[in-house]
Design an enzyme around this catalytic site. Structure first.
Site, PDB file in Angstrom:
ATOM      1  N   SER A 125       0.847  -1.195   0.000  1.00 60.80           N
ATOM      2  CA  SER A 125       0.000   0.000   0.000  1.00 60.80           C
ATOM      3  C   SER A 125       0.879   1.241   0.000  1.00 60.80           C
ATOM      4  O   SER A 125       2.000   1.218   0.525  1.00 60.80           O
ATOM      5  CB  SER A 125      -0.891   0.019   1.247  1.00 60.80           C
ATOM      6  OG  SER A 125      -1.511   1.281   1.423  1.00 60.80           O
TER       7      SER A 125
ATOM      8  N   TYR B  62      -0.738  -0.646  10.596  1.00 52.11           N
ATOM      9  CA  TYR B  62      -0.960  -0.925   9.175  1.00 52.11           C
ATOM     10  C   TYR B  62       0.210  -0.431   8.327  1.00 52.11           C
ATOM     11  O   TYR B  62       0.747  -1.155   7.489  1.00 52.11           O
ATOM     12  CB  TYR B  62      -2.254  -0.251   8.724  1.00 52.11           C
ATOM     13  CG  TYR B  62      -2.603  -0.485   7.277  1.00 52.11           C
ATOM     14  CD1 TYR B  62      -3.082  -1.714   6.848  1.00 52.11           C
ATOM     15  CD2 TYR B  62      -2.464   0.540   6.337  1.00 52.11           C
ATOM     16  CE1 TYR B  62      -3.418  -1.928   5.516  1.00 52.11           C
ATOM     17  CE2 TYR B  62      -2.799   0.339   5.010  1.00 52.11           C
ATOM     18  CZ  TYR B  62      -3.271  -0.897   4.608  1.00 52.11           C
ATOM     19  OH  TYR B  62      -3.586  -1.109   3.283  1.00 52.11           O
TER      20      TYR B  62
END
Length: 267
Positions: free
Chosen positions: A144, A157
Site C-alpha cells: 500500500s 498498518y
C-alpha cells in the site's frame, strides 16, 4: 519478459473473496485463466466459482488461512498437482485496523504484522524455489502507499506495508536473471468493503472496477511497482523525501480530533 499466459499454467490469488482480489480473479477468469482463488471464506469462493461458470476460464476455490505456513504449502502442492504449475500469483491477503497513540495496542499491531507481512512471506517461501527451478513465473505482492511514510492512526498498518515494500525491494534484484518476475503493488484508496469502514475523508478514492482495470493493465508489464491511482501515489511519494520537520507539520493536521475527556464529577 513475456507476460504470463494461461497456456503456461494457472493463476493463484490470495485474499480473493472480496475487493481487489475478487475483482482481479473474475477478470482473469474472463480472459481464459484457471484461477485458484484463496481466502478463509469458503462460501464467497463458491459464489465466485458459480459466477465464473460461463466465462472462458474458471475460478477454483482453494480455502486457506495464509498465516498457516503448513496450510500454504499444502495448498500450493494441491494446486500444482491437480491443475498444473502456478504461472501467475497475486498475494493480496491483508487487513487494516487504525491504531493511535491514545489507545495503542501491541496485540493489534501483531495481528496486522502476522497477516499483512507473514501472510505474504509464507507463500513466497513456498513459491520462489519452485519458480526459480522452472525458470519462470510472476508474483505480484500487494502492499500500500501507506507504507511509504508514517501516517496518523496507521502505526500498525503502515508498519506492515512498509515491511512488505522493503521485502520486495530486497528480493527483486536477487531474482534478476532467474526468469521470475517479482512486482510490488501499492494501491491508494479504493472503494472496497475494507475502506467502507473508514470514518475519514479518502482523497482520490478510486472505484473498484477502475482499480482492477489499472491493476490488470500493469500486471502484464515488467516494471517493478504497480500503483493506482497514480496521482495520489505521486503525492505520497513526495512525502517520502520530505524532511521530518515539514513532514510532521503536514501529518499533524491529519490527526483526528479527540473529544475532551469527561471531567469527574465531585461527590
Amino acid at each position: 519478459m513475456v507476460a504470463p499466459h494461461p497456456s503456461q499454467g494457472v493463476a493463484w490469488i490470495t485474499g480473493a473473496s472480496s475487493g481487489i482480489g475478487r475483482g482481479l480473479a473474475m477478470q482473469l477468469a474472463s480472459e481464459g485463466w484457471q484461477v485458484c482463488a484463496s481466502a478463509r471464506r469458503q462460501g464467497e469462493l463458491d459464489k465466485m466459482a458459480e459466477e465464473a461458470r460461463e466465462m472462458a476460464g474458471a475460478v477454483i476455490p482453494v480455502p486457506l488461512d495464509v498465516t498457516d505456513v503448513a496450510g500454504v504449502r499444502a495448498a500450493v502442492d494441491r494446486i500444482e498437482r491437480e491443475h498444473g504449475p502456478i504461472a501467475l500469483t497475486v498475494l493480496n491477503a491483508g487487513t487494516h485496523q487504525p491504531i493511535s497513540a491514545w489507545d495503542f495496542d501491541a496485540g493489534a499491531v501483531q495481528k496486522l504484522l502476522t497477516l499483512n507481512v507473514m501472510g505474504q512471506a509464507y507463500p513466497l517461501e513456498v513459491l520462489l524455489p519452485r519458480m526459480i527451478a522452472r525458470g519462470a513465473g510472476r508474483i505480484a505482492v500487494v502492499a500500500s502507499v501507506a507504507g511509504y511514510r508514517g501516517l496518523p492512526t496507521a502505526a500498525g498498518y503502515g508498519a506492515s506495508k512498509a515491511g512488505v515494500i522493503n521485502m520486495c525491494e530486497s528480493l527483486r534484484p536477487e531474482l534478476s536473471g532467474t526468469g521470475v518476475t517479482l512486482q510490488l503493488v501499492n494501491p491508494g484508496f479504493v472503494r472496497t468493503p475494507l475502506t467502507d469502514k473508514n470514518a475519514f475523508n479518502m482523497p482520490m478514492l478510486m472505484e473498484l472496477e477502475d482499480a482492477v482495470a489499472s491493476f490488470r493493465r500493469q500486471l502484464d508489464r515488467d516494471k517493478f511497482e504497480i500503483v493506482f491511482p497514480w496521482r495520489f501515489a505521486m503525492i505520497m511519494k513526495l512525502l517520502r523525501i520530505l524532511p521530518y520537520g515539514l513532514l510532521f507539520k503536514l501529518t499533524t493536521r491529519m490527526v483526528p480530533k479527540r473529544e475532551p475527556a469527561a471531567k469527574e464529577t465531585a461527590r
